[in-house]
Motif scaffolding. Structure first.
Motif, PDB file in Angstrom:
ATOM      1  N   VAL A 131     -10.289 -45.836 -14.791  1.00 60.57           N
ATOM      2  CA  VAL A 131     -10.680 -46.039 -16.191  1.00 60.57           C
ATOM      3  C   VAL A 131      -9.648 -45.336 -17.078  1.00 60.57           C
ATOM      4  O   VAL A 131      -9.327 -44.170 -16.843  1.00 60.57           O
ATOM      5  N   ASP A 132      -9.129 -46.020 -18.067  1.00 61.32           N
ATOM      6  CA  ASP A 132      -8.069 -45.430 -18.900  1.00 61.32           C
ATOM      7  C   ASP A 132      -8.619 -44.462 -19.939  1.00 61.32           C
ATOM      8  O   ASP A 132      -8.006 -43.441 -20.233  1.00 61.32           O
ATOM      9  N   VAL A 133      -9.723 -44.836 -20.556  1.00 64.51           N
ATOM     10  CA  VAL A 133     -10.313 -44.022 -21.624  1.00 64.51           C
ATOM     11  C   VAL A 133     -11.824 -43.999 -21.425  1.00 64.51           C
ATOM     12  O   VAL A 133     -12.431 -45.046 -21.168  1.00 64.51           O
ATOM     13  N   ALA A 134     -12.419 -42.831 -21.543  1.00 67.59           N
ATOM     14  CA  ALA A 134     -13.884 -42.744 -21.494  1.00 67.59           C
ATOM     15  C   ALA A 134     -14.341 -41.729 -22.532  1.00 67.59           C
ATOM     16  O   ALA A 134     -13.674 -40.734 -22.780  1.00 67.59           O
ATOM     17  N   TYR A 135     -15.465 -42.041 -23.155  1.00 69.61           N
ATOM     18  CA  TYR A 135     -16.030 -41.118 -24.143  1.00 69.61           C
ATOM     19  C   TYR A 135     -17.500 -40.931 -23.822  1.00 69.61           C
ATOM     20  O   TYR A 135     -18.111 -41.739 -23.120  1.00 69.61           O
ATOM     21  N   SER A 136     -18.073 -39.850 -24.386  1.00 66.73           N
ATOM     22  CA  SER A 136     -19.483 -39.593 -24.145  1.00 66.73           C
ATOM     23  C   SER A 136     -20.067 -38.782 -25.297  1.00 66.73           C
ATOM     24  O   SER A 136     -19.374 -38.461 -26.262  1.00 66.73           O
ATOM     25  N   GLY A 137     -21.353 -38.517 -25.181  1.00 68.54           N
ATOM     26  CA  GLY A 137     -22.032 -37.648 -26.128  1.00 68.54           C
ATOM     27  C   GLY A 137     -22.570 -36.454 -25.359  1.00 68.54           C
ATOM     28  O   GLY A 137     -22.815 -36.545 -24.155  1.00 68.54           O
ATOM     29  N   LYS A 157     -27.079 -36.067 -24.110  1.00 65.10           N
ATOM     30  CA  LYS A 157     -27.791 -36.901 -23.139  1.00 65.10           C
ATOM     31  C   LYS A 157     -27.847 -36.137 -21.814  1.00 65.10           C
ATOM     32  O   LYS A 157     -28.578 -35.169 -21.708  1.00 65.10           O
ATOM     33  N   CYS A 158     -27.071 -36.545 -20.817  1.00 65.45           N
ATOM     34  CA  CYS A 158     -27.178 -35.916 -19.501  1.00 65.45           C
ATOM     35  C   CYS A 158     -26.542 -34.531 -19.453  1.00 65.45           C
ATOM     36  O   CYS A 158     -26.711 -33.807 -18.464  1.00 65.45           O
ATOM     37  N   LEU A 159     -25.815 -34.140 -20.488  1.00 64.55           N
ATOM     38  CA  LEU A 159     -25.276 -32.775 -20.536  1.00 64.55           C
ATOM     39  C   LEU A 159     -26.249 -31.814 -21.207  1.00 64.55           C
ATOM     40  O   LEU A 159     -26.056 -30.598 -21.172  1.00 64.55           O
ATOM     41  N   SER A 160     -27.289 -32.355 -21.867  1.00 63.31           N
ATOM     42  CA  SER A 160     -28.333 -31.521 -22.491  1.00 63.31           C
ATOM     43  C   SER A 160     -27.768 -30.452 -23.411  1.00 63.31           C
ATOM     44  O   SER A 160     -28.162 -29.285 -23.349  1.00 63.31           O
ATOM     45  N   CYS A 161     -26.857 -30.873 -24.241  1.00 66.83           N
ATOM     46  CA  CYS A 161     -26.213 -29.973 -25.193  1.00 66.83           C
ATOM     47  C   CYS A 161     -26.485 -30.526 -26.595  1.00 66.83           C
ATOM     48  O   CYS A 161     -26.478 -31.737 -26.785  1.00 66.83           O
ATOM     49  N   PRO A 162     -26.736 -29.693 -27.584  1.00 70.99           N
ATOM     50  CA  PRO A 162     -26.937 -30.248 -28.922  1.00 70.99           C
ATOM     51  C   PRO A 162     -25.733 -31.078 -29.369  1.00 70.99           C
ATOM     52  O   PRO A 162     -24.594 -30.755 -29.032  1.00 70.99           O
ATOM     53  N   PRO A 163     -25.968 -32.162 -30.105  1.00 72.19           N
ATOM     54  CA  PRO A 163     -24.858 -33.005 -30.551  1.00 72.19           C
ATOM     55  C   PRO A 163     -23.950 -32.273 -31.530  1.00 72.19           C
ATOM     56  O   PRO A 163     -24.404 -31.407 -32.278  1.00 72.19           O
ATOM     57  N   GLY A 164     -22.666 -32.644 -31.527  1.00 71.76           N
ATOM     58  CA  GLY A 164     -21.726 -32.057 -32.475  1.00 71.76           C
ATOM     59  C   GLY A 164     -20.295 -31.923 -31.969  1.00 71.76           C
ATOM     60  O   GLY A 164     -19.372 -31.793 -32.755  1.00 71.76           O
ATOM     61  N   ALA A 165     -20.112 -31.946 -30.654  1.00 70.88           N
ATOM     62  CA  ALA A 165     -18.766 -31.942 -30.056  1.00 70.88           C
ATOM     63  C   ALA A 165     -18.845 -32.856 -28.844  1.00 70.88           C
ATOM     64  O   ALA A 165     -19.642 -32.606 -27.946  1.00 70.88           O
ATOM     65  N   SER A 166     -18.039 -33.917 -28.825  1.00 69.07           N
ATOM     66  CA  SER A 166     -18.297 -35.030 -27.908  1.00 69.07           C
ATOM     67  C   SER A 166     -17.118 -35.336 -26.994  1.00 69.07           C
ATOM     68  O   SER A 166     -15.990 -35.509 -27.457  1.00 69.07           O
ATOM     69  N   SER A 202     -14.664 -33.526 -32.580  1.00 69.00           N
ATOM     70  CA  SER A 202     -15.492 -32.761 -33.527  1.00 69.00           C
ATOM     71  C   SER A 202     -16.482 -33.646 -34.277  1.00 69.00           C
ATOM     72  O   SER A 202     -16.359 -33.877 -35.492  1.00 69.00           O
ATOM     73  N   GLY A 203     -17.475 -34.117 -33.562  1.00 69.69           N
ATOM     74  CA  GLY A 203     -18.508 -34.948 -34.170  1.00 69.69           C
ATOM     75  C   GLY A 203     -19.466 -35.380 -33.085  1.00 69.69           C
ATOM     76  O   GLY A 203     -19.362 -34.929 -31.928  1.00 69.69           O
ATOM     77  N   THR A 204     -20.418 -36.248 -33.419  1.00 69.76           N
ATOM     78  CA  THR A 204     -21.381 -36.677 -32.412  1.00 69.76           C
ATOM     79  C   THR A 204     -20.784 -37.851 -31.622  1.00 69.76           C
ATOM     80  O   THR A 204     -19.630 -38.224 -31.835  1.00 69.76           O
ATOM     81  N   GLY A 205     -21.526 -38.388 -30.677  1.00 65.61           N
ATOM     82  CA  GLY A 205     -20.980 -39.367 -29.747  1.00 65.61           C
ATOM     83  C   GLY A 205     -20.259 -40.532 -30.399  1.00 65.61           C
ATOM     84  O   GLY A 205     -19.247 -41.017 -29.886  1.00 65.61           O
ATOM     85  N   ASP A 222     -33.620 -44.018 -48.150  1.00 64.43           N
ATOM     86  CA  ASP A 222     -35.069 -44.190 -48.004  1.00 64.43           C
ATOM     87  C   ASP A 222     -35.487 -44.717 -46.625  1.00 64.43           C
ATOM     88  O   ASP A 222     -36.577 -44.422 -46.147  1.00 64.43           O
ATOM     89  N   ASP A 223     -34.617 -45.493 -45.979  1.00 65.38           N
ATOM     90  CA  ASP A 223     -35.024 -46.140 -44.722  1.00 65.38           C
ATOM     91  C   ASP A 223     -35.182 -45.162 -43.565  1.00 65.38           C
ATOM     92  O   ASP A 223     -36.044 -45.329 -42.716  1.00 65.38           O
ATOM     93  N   ARG A 224     -34.268 -44.182 -43.506  1.00 64.39           N
ATOM     94  CA  ARG A 224     -34.217 -43.257 -42.365  1.00 64.39           C
ATOM     95  C   ARG A 224     -34.050 -44.020 -41.054  1.00 64.39           C
ATOM     96  O   ARG A 224     -34.670 -43.695 -40.038  1.00 64.39           O
ATOM     97  N   SER A 225     -33.240 -45.046 -41.106  1.00 62.83           N
ATOM     98  CA  SER A 225     -33.010 -45.844 -39.902  1.00 62.83           C
ATOM     99  C   SER A 225     -31.804 -45.300 -39.150  1.00 62.83           C
ATOM    100  O   SER A 225     -30.926 -44.661 -39.710  1.00 62.83           O
ATOM    101  N   TYR A 226     -31.765 -45.591 -37.863  1.00 63.19           N
ATOM    102  CA  TYR A 226     -30.745 -45.046 -36.981  1.00 63.19           C
ATOM    103  C   TYR A 226     -29.347 -45.522 -37.356  1.00 63.19           C
ATOM    104  O   TYR A 226     -29.106 -46.701 -37.482  1.00 63.19           O
ATOM    105  N   HIS A 227     -28.429 -44.587 -37.524  1.00 64.21           N
ATOM    106  CA  HIS A 227     -27.009 -44.929 -37.577  1.00 64.21           C
ATOM    107  C   HIS A 227     -26.314 -44.245 -36.401  1.00 64.21           C
ATOM    108  O   HIS A 227     -25.925 -44.880 -35.451  1.00 64.21           O
ATOM    109  N   HIS A 228     -26.196 -42.928 -36.464  1.00 61.65           N
ATOM    110  CA  HIS A 228     -25.698 -42.188 -35.312  1.00 61.65           C
ATOM    111  C   HIS A 228     -26.593 -40.960 -35.135  1.00 61.65           C
ATOM    112  O   HIS A 228     -27.375 -40.634 -36.013  1.00 61.65           O
ATOM    113  N   THR A 229     -26.459 -40.298 -33.990  1.00 58.22           N
ATOM    114  CA  THR A 229     -27.259 -39.101 -33.738  1.00 58.22           C
ATOM    115  C   THR A 229     -26.733 -37.966 -34.607  1.00 58.22           C
ATOM    116  O   THR A 229     -25.593 -37.534 -34.445  1.00 58.22           O
ATOM    117  N   ALA A 230     -27.559 -37.492 -35.512  1.00 59.68           N
ATOM    118  CA  ALA A 230     -27.135 -36.386 -36.375  1.00 59.68           C
ATOM    119  C   ALA A 230     -26.939 -35.118 -35.543  1.00 59.68           C
ATOM    120  O   ALA A 230     -27.592 -34.949 -34.507  1.00 59.68           O
TER     121      ALA A 230
END
Lengths: 395, 395
Positions: free
Chosen positions: A193-199, A202-211, A71-74, B246-254
């Protein structure tokens, strides 16, 4: 205290997204996001959770039971992987060849782990011999690598060779597949591979928020037998196991709409077929690559580890990367990105991911980029670029 | 390895959401979620971020510069608050009068803090005298309380009295406003609350995925002068400060789409007016309360600390809570919830939040609940319930 702010209707510009993510979202996925919600414990949502897990397994090429959207971004699925697997006292081996190895390091240290490094220059993959040497020297418990380095446009080849080295040292392997899952060949089970994560964006073209995240039984056994609690309650997989496992008991409120969207994005993967989807990325990004090369530009990565989903193109002499990027955004509503870290100022990063990996976007990108460079007085051949791309697309 | 799963089009049932959240989402917010994305570093997204921050300040009743949506569901903003504020060696005082005090405890301990407790029974608010006694005994550094306890339907009154006690002991105050923000009077600045967090899927009627958080300068100074890094990279406010500051620099994809949705949900708050919105919740939930009482049922909380957004109703003799809840879901597509913890089996939890706080939903709930109880052979007066509610709605 301020009065009620007067904020206008939401009317963002209509961009074409060819940067390092997000990519253009398929209309069916956008439509899924406007679906009215059911509760996160509704029996109908349990069915949806099962379907998403099944579709994720298909996409990761795994039978791992423990396959979920975090429940969050990548970066949340990344920290769920590292923060749960790394226990205080563990040693994690991470790469130095891009931005995201550094993030792995920071997460592993916050989890209480020691971090050692295997080196390669930014823009190069890891050499298995170097990984072997690092294992012999440090005997790490966990080995993290980046399958598709978003900061450099480099694909890590030889994954089975890397996992063999790690497993012969009884270590666990964590793969960052943020910019490969659903676009570039990746086989979690076959490659061991034992563990893999993604966002999702990117290639799934889904808005970020569940990764996406997957762990095999061996890794999950380690997580479930930890002596000390995971340092994040929100990302604690032993608690999430109650919600996404057989019990379906309350942990936190899932991002219901993001799960709807991910389900639709993964349905599109299943309809296309995962191998056909990898092929499409090779073909369409291949046209992009042929086009920029025909224009007279140079790819940063050697062909052997070219990453179709993220094309690192050398900034030509006489061009300012920031000005080209601004020009494309302002004149063409087209997003690409600059380099990071060691490659700052040296490369353009041009994504070709998911729904964005299509002939229209590639054609538009090549024509626009040629114009942007031309506007800076850099001599490139836009016609050659389009011809080369078209030839490649014809196959 | 499985073949491509054959998963049908997304067609969840159309529920009426009167449980503890999510609540029904306004059509304008659903529409905002289907807006095509811009990148998370796009100049136009920076404007959107500014607007969301301004709208959040209005809703929290604060001028705090440091007011953001955290990239996750409500528990993520909760852990961002506690995990950043609590340093190893700090002592945090938490309440025992509901489910979410227990979650505070677990998060504070994982952050390396010591936890002490101030007691009150489930279903009662904290007594300021008990808080005073706990401060005198334990001298905690941080005091967390739950403004609106979702597990018990209890509103914590006397917030300024509690913050006075804490500040006279130089402690920081963290308020859980998950089930109050945007629906029940809460004034961060006037009440001198240092940190408050919330979720979007309750009184803001926004899908979960980006969750409100505010810290005043005093609290942010503590966070920014920590000796040891926050234990979560993803939720580290000193890093998020680079993106939302103020920076608006990249941390994670919102979670871009969730930010779009939150913006639209908060626009609805601003258009209605925050005080008018509190009044509406009082009036509409008041009709619900009058209705269930006229039906012959009993509220669990005394009138002095009744929580309009979450109505805890005693399960009447002869009724089985689980069967009533299933009946409402199956016959009426209507979601309410059972009790948790000490109140498991004793109460129904009936939400009246945000867009769900409207006459249609309340009327439907009362009629459906009367039928569900009747079906179990429990004698209730549905007509009286509807009359009482209608009278209350007329005002």
């Amino acid at each position: 205290m301020s009065d009620a702010p007067d904020v206008d209707e939401l009317t963002p510009p209509q961009r074409t997204l060819m940067g390092p993510g997000p990519s253009d979202v398929h209309p069916r996925v956008l439509r899924a996001m406007s679906t009215p919600l059911v509760g996160h414990l509704d029996p109908s949502f349990i069915d949806i959770m099962n379907e998403v897990q099944e579709l994720l397994r298909y996409t990761f090429r795994t039978d791992n039971q423990w396959t979920i959207p975090v429940s969050g971004t990548g970066s949340a699925s990344m920290e769920a992987a590292i923060g749960n697997l790394v226990e205080p006292g563990d040693t994690m081996l991470v790469p130095t060849n891009g931005y995201f190895g550094g993030r792995m390091k920071s997460m592993a240290e916050r989890a209480g782990g020691e971090v050692v490094e295997v080196e390669a220059p930014w823009g190069e993959p890891l050499d298995p011999a170097d990984v072997q040497a690092a294992f012999d020297e440090h005997q790490p418990d966990i080995f993290g690598f980046v399958h598709a380095e978003t900061s450099t446009g480099v694909l890590q080849p030889n994954v089975p060779e890397l996992t063999d080295i790690a497993h012969s040292h009884d270590a666990y392997v964590v793969a960052d597949t943020v910019t490969s899952l659903g676009g570039v060949e990746f086989r979690a089970d076959e490659w061991d591979v034992d563990v893999a994560y993604s966002g999702p964006q990117k290639c799934l073209s889904c808005p970020p928020g569940a990764s996406p995240l997957t762990l095999n039984d061996r890794a999950m056994d380690k997580v479930l037998s930890r002596e000390e609690l995971t340092r994040s309650w929100y990302l604690d997989l032993s608690l999430l196991e109650g919600y996404w496992g057989d019990d379906r008991s309350y942990h936190h409120t899932a991002p219901i709409t993001n799960v709807y969207a991910l389900r639709e994005a993964l349905r599109l993967v299943a309809e296309e077929g995962i191998e056909e989807r990898w092929d499409r990325h090779l073909r369409v990004a291949g046209a992009l690559k042929s086009g920029v090369e025909a224009m007279g530009l140079e790819m940063n990565a050697a062909d052997d580890y070219w990453l179709p989903s993220l094309n690192a193109v050398r900034v030509p002499d006489g061009a300012d990367d920031g000005e080209v990027i601004s020009y494309l955004l302002e004149q063409y509503d087209l997003e690409i990105a600059s380099g990071l870290g060691d490659l700052d100022g040296d490369i353009f990063r041009i994504g070709c991911m998911g729904h964005s990996a299509n002939p229209k976007n590639v054609t538009y990108l090549l024509a626009s980029l040629a114009d942007a460079l031309d506007a800076q007085g850099v001599d490139v051949d836009g016609d050659e670029a389009l011809d080369a791309a078209a030839a490649q697309l014809r196959g």
